[in-house]
Design a protein around this motif. Structure first.
Motif, PDB file in Angstrom:
ATOM      1  N   LEU A   1      -4.362   1.939  -0.823  1.00  0.00           N
ATOM      2  CA  LEU A   1      -4.092   3.344  -1.122  1.00  0.00           C
ATOM      3  C   LEU A   1      -5.304   4.246  -1.314  1.00  0.00           C
ATOM      4  CD1 LEU A   1      -1.108   2.823  -3.546  1.00  0.00           C
ATOM      5  CD2 LEU A   1      -1.022   4.042  -1.387  1.00  0.00           C
ATOM      6  N   VAL A   2      -6.483   3.701  -1.469  1.00  0.00           N
ATOM      7  CA  VAL A   2      -7.642   4.556  -1.779  1.00  0.00           C
ATOM      8  C   VAL A   2      -8.370   4.980  -0.503  1.00  0.00           C
ATOM      9  CG1 VAL A   2      -7.958   3.559  -4.071  1.00  0.00           C
ATOM     10  CG2 VAL A   2      -9.220   2.626  -2.138  1.00  0.00           C
ATOM     11  N   GLU A   3      -9.273   5.966  -0.675  1.00  0.00           N
ATOM     12  CA  GLU A   3     -10.069   6.444   0.447  1.00  0.00           C
ATOM     13  C   GLU A   3     -10.991   5.328   0.930  1.00  0.00           C
ATOM     14  OE1 GLU A   3     -10.404   7.921  -2.675  1.00  0.00           O
ATOM     15  OE2 GLU A   3      -8.883   9.444  -2.391  1.00  0.00           O
ATOM     16  N   ASP A   4     -11.445   5.460   2.170  1.00  0.00           N
ATOM     17  CA  ASP A   4     -12.268   4.415   2.789  1.00  0.00           C
ATOM     18  C   ASP A   4     -13.515   4.074   1.989  1.00  0.00           C
ATOM     19  OD1 ASP A   4     -10.479   4.111   4.836  1.00  0.00           O
ATOM     20  OD2 ASP A   4     -11.595   5.349   6.260  1.00  0.00           O
ATOM     21  N   ASP A   5     -14.156   5.064   1.360  1.00  0.00           N
ATOM     22  CA  ASP A   5     -15.397   4.768   0.644  1.00  0.00           C
ATOM     23  C   ASP A   5     -15.180   3.920  -0.604  1.00  0.00           C
ATOM     24  OD1 ASP A   5     -14.162   6.882  -0.765  1.00  0.00           O
ATOM     25  OD2 ASP A   5     -16.074   7.655  -1.458  1.00  0.00           O
ATOM     26  N   ALA A   6     -13.936   3.808  -1.051  1.00  0.00           N
ATOM     27  CA  ALA A   6     -13.613   2.988  -2.218  1.00  0.00           C
ATOM     28  C   ALA A   6     -12.784   1.763  -1.850  1.00  0.00           C
ATOM     29  CB  ALA A   6     -12.865   3.825  -3.247  1.00  0.00           C
ATOM     30  N   ARG A   7     -12.527   1.587  -0.578  1.00  0.00           N
ATOM     31  CA  ARG A   7     -11.716   0.444  -0.152  1.00  0.00           C
ATOM     32  C   ARG A   7     -12.594  -0.799  -0.049  1.00  0.00           C
ATOM     33  NH1 ARG A   7      -7.697   1.701   4.393  1.00  0.00           N
ATOM     34  NH2 ARG A   7      -6.785   2.768   2.623  1.00  0.00           N
ATOM     35  N   PRO A   8     -12.160  -1.906  -0.669  1.00  0.00           N
ATOM     36  CA  PRO A   8     -12.941  -3.138  -0.569  1.00  0.00           C
ATOM     37  C   PRO A   8     -12.830  -3.745   0.826  1.00  0.00           C
ATOM     38  CG  PRO A   8     -10.884  -3.562  -1.696  1.00  0.00           C
ATOM     39  CD  PRO A   8     -10.951  -2.073  -1.455  1.00  0.00           C
ATOM     40  N   ASN A   9     -13.682  -4.735   1.093  1.00  0.00           N
ATOM     41  CA  ASN A   9     -13.660  -5.415   2.383  1.00  0.00           C
ATOM     42  C   ASN A   9     -12.714  -6.609   2.391  1.00  0.00           C
ATOM     43  OD1 ASN A   9     -16.665  -4.404   1.775  1.00  0.00           O
ATOM     44  ND2 ASN A   9     -16.050  -3.931   3.863  1.00  0.00           N
ATOM     45  N   ALA A  10     -12.325  -7.069   1.216  1.00  0.00           N
ATOM     46  CA  ALA A  10     -11.358  -8.154   1.084  1.00  0.00           C
ATOM     47  C   ALA A  10     -10.721  -8.042  -0.297  1.00  0.00           C
ATOM     48  CB  ALA A  10     -12.022  -9.514   1.260  1.00  0.00           C
ATOM     49  N   VAL A  11      -9.476  -8.545  -0.402  1.00  0.00           N
ATOM     50  CA  VAL A  11      -8.706  -8.435  -1.639  1.00  0.00           C
ATOM     51  C   VAL A  11      -8.107  -9.796  -1.966  1.00  0.00           C
ATOM     52  CG1 VAL A  11      -6.733  -7.312  -2.752  1.00  0.00           C
ATOM     53  CG2 VAL A  11      -8.122  -6.021  -1.113  1.00  0.00           C
ATOM     54  N   ILE A  12      -8.253 -10.200  -3.235  1.00  0.00           N
ATOM     55  CA  ILE A  12      -7.614 -11.421  -3.727  1.00  0.00           C
ATOM     56  C   ILE A  12      -6.777 -11.036  -4.942  1.00  0.00           C
ATOM     57  CG2 ILE A  12      -7.941 -13.753  -4.639  1.00  0.00           C
ATOM     58  CD1 ILE A  12     -10.700 -13.744  -3.227  1.00  0.00           C
ATOM     59  N   CYS A  13      -5.477 -11.280  -4.840  1.00  0.00           N
ATOM     60  CA  CYS A  13      -4.541 -10.916  -5.908  1.00  0.00           C
ATOM     61  C   CYS A  13      -3.866 -12.170  -6.452  1.00  0.00           C
ATOM     62  CB  CYS A  13      -3.452  -9.988  -5.387  1.00  0.00           C
ATOM     63  SG  CYS A  13      -4.026  -8.429  -4.724  1.00  0.00           S
ATOM     64  N   GLY A  14      -3.926 -12.350  -7.758  1.00  0.00           N
ATOM     65  CA  GLY A  14      -3.220 -13.449  -8.401  1.00  0.00           C
ATOM     66  C   GLY A  14      -2.139 -12.916  -9.323  1.00  0.00           C
ATOM     67  N   SER A  15      -0.926 -13.364  -9.101  1.00  0.00           N
ATOM     68  CA  SER A  15       0.214 -12.959  -9.943  1.00  0.00           C
ATOM     69  C   SER A  15       0.344 -11.443 -10.016  1.00  0.00           C
ATOM     70  CB  SER A  15       0.090 -13.546 -11.350  1.00  0.00           C
ATOM     71  OG  SER A  15      -0.008 -14.940 -11.297  1.00  0.00           O
TER      72      SER A  15
END
Length: 192
Positions: free
Chosen positions: A118-132
């Motif tokens: 949902l965030v703008e490109d300059d704040a978007r991470p390159n990878a996401v790891i979500c637990g629970s």
């Protein structure tokens, strides 16, 4: 790696991931943690030692603190600002600005998922790891943290505007075509 702590949006601290960050650092991964603003929880449980009137006053006080305190967009903004800060100071921090991974659990995983969708490109991470993680604020307890604009407590089903706001804040309904890679870790009793 940017570690984002859980705590139901109302608690927790960056220190929760210190052992994990140290483990990663011993293997060459730079680790940082963000302290985002914490919300005031909307719920109140009656105190059996108080009268009905006293409990009603405490409930109203808690609701007003929830309405006046930080909102989910504030928490999201804090985490997005952390990524922007890391990117703008990458050289002095010794990190590659194009290899930022966010990792979190519970409420922190929700914030990670939002950063990836949902965030703008300059704040978007390159990878996401979500637990629970929760990814849909229209179901379960997540709906309790979407603030009504008029301040009146309602059920999502009774307020189309509130339902729309919950969907707008839910990663599940906002997956862009250019989303970074996600790893979603869930247990048998987690609901996404």
């Amino acid at each position: 790696m940017l570690w984002i702590h859980g705590g139901g949006f109302t608690g927790g601290s960056p220190e929760a991931f210190l052992p994990s960050a140290k483990y990663g650092a011993a293997r060459g991964a730079v680790g940082m943690a963000v302290q985002y603003r914490l919300m005031k929880g909307p719920g109140y449980r009656n105190d059996k030692k108080l009268t009905d009137e006293e409990n009603a006053a405490k409930r109203a006080e808690r609701w007003n603190a929830f309405l006046e305190g930080p909102s989910l967009p504030d928490l999201i903004g804090d985490c997005a600002d952390a990524i922007r800060h890391i990117r703008s100071h990458a050289a002095e921090l010794g990190v590659d600005p194009d290899r930022i991974t966010v990792i979190g659990d519970s409420a922190g995983a929700f914030l990670c998922a939002v950063l990836g969708t949902l965030v703008e490109d300059d704040a978007r991470p390159n990878a996401v790891i979500c637990g629970s993680s929760i990814s849909d604020l229209t179901v379960g307890f997540g709906r309790d943290y979407v603030k009504p604009k008029d301040g009146v407590k309602k059920e999502l089903e009774d307020d189309p505007e509130l339902m729309t706001r919950a969907e707008e804040l839910s990663p599940l309904f906002n997956i862009p075509k250019d989303a970074p890679p996600f790893l979603i870790l869930a247990g048998a009793n987690d609901w996404l």
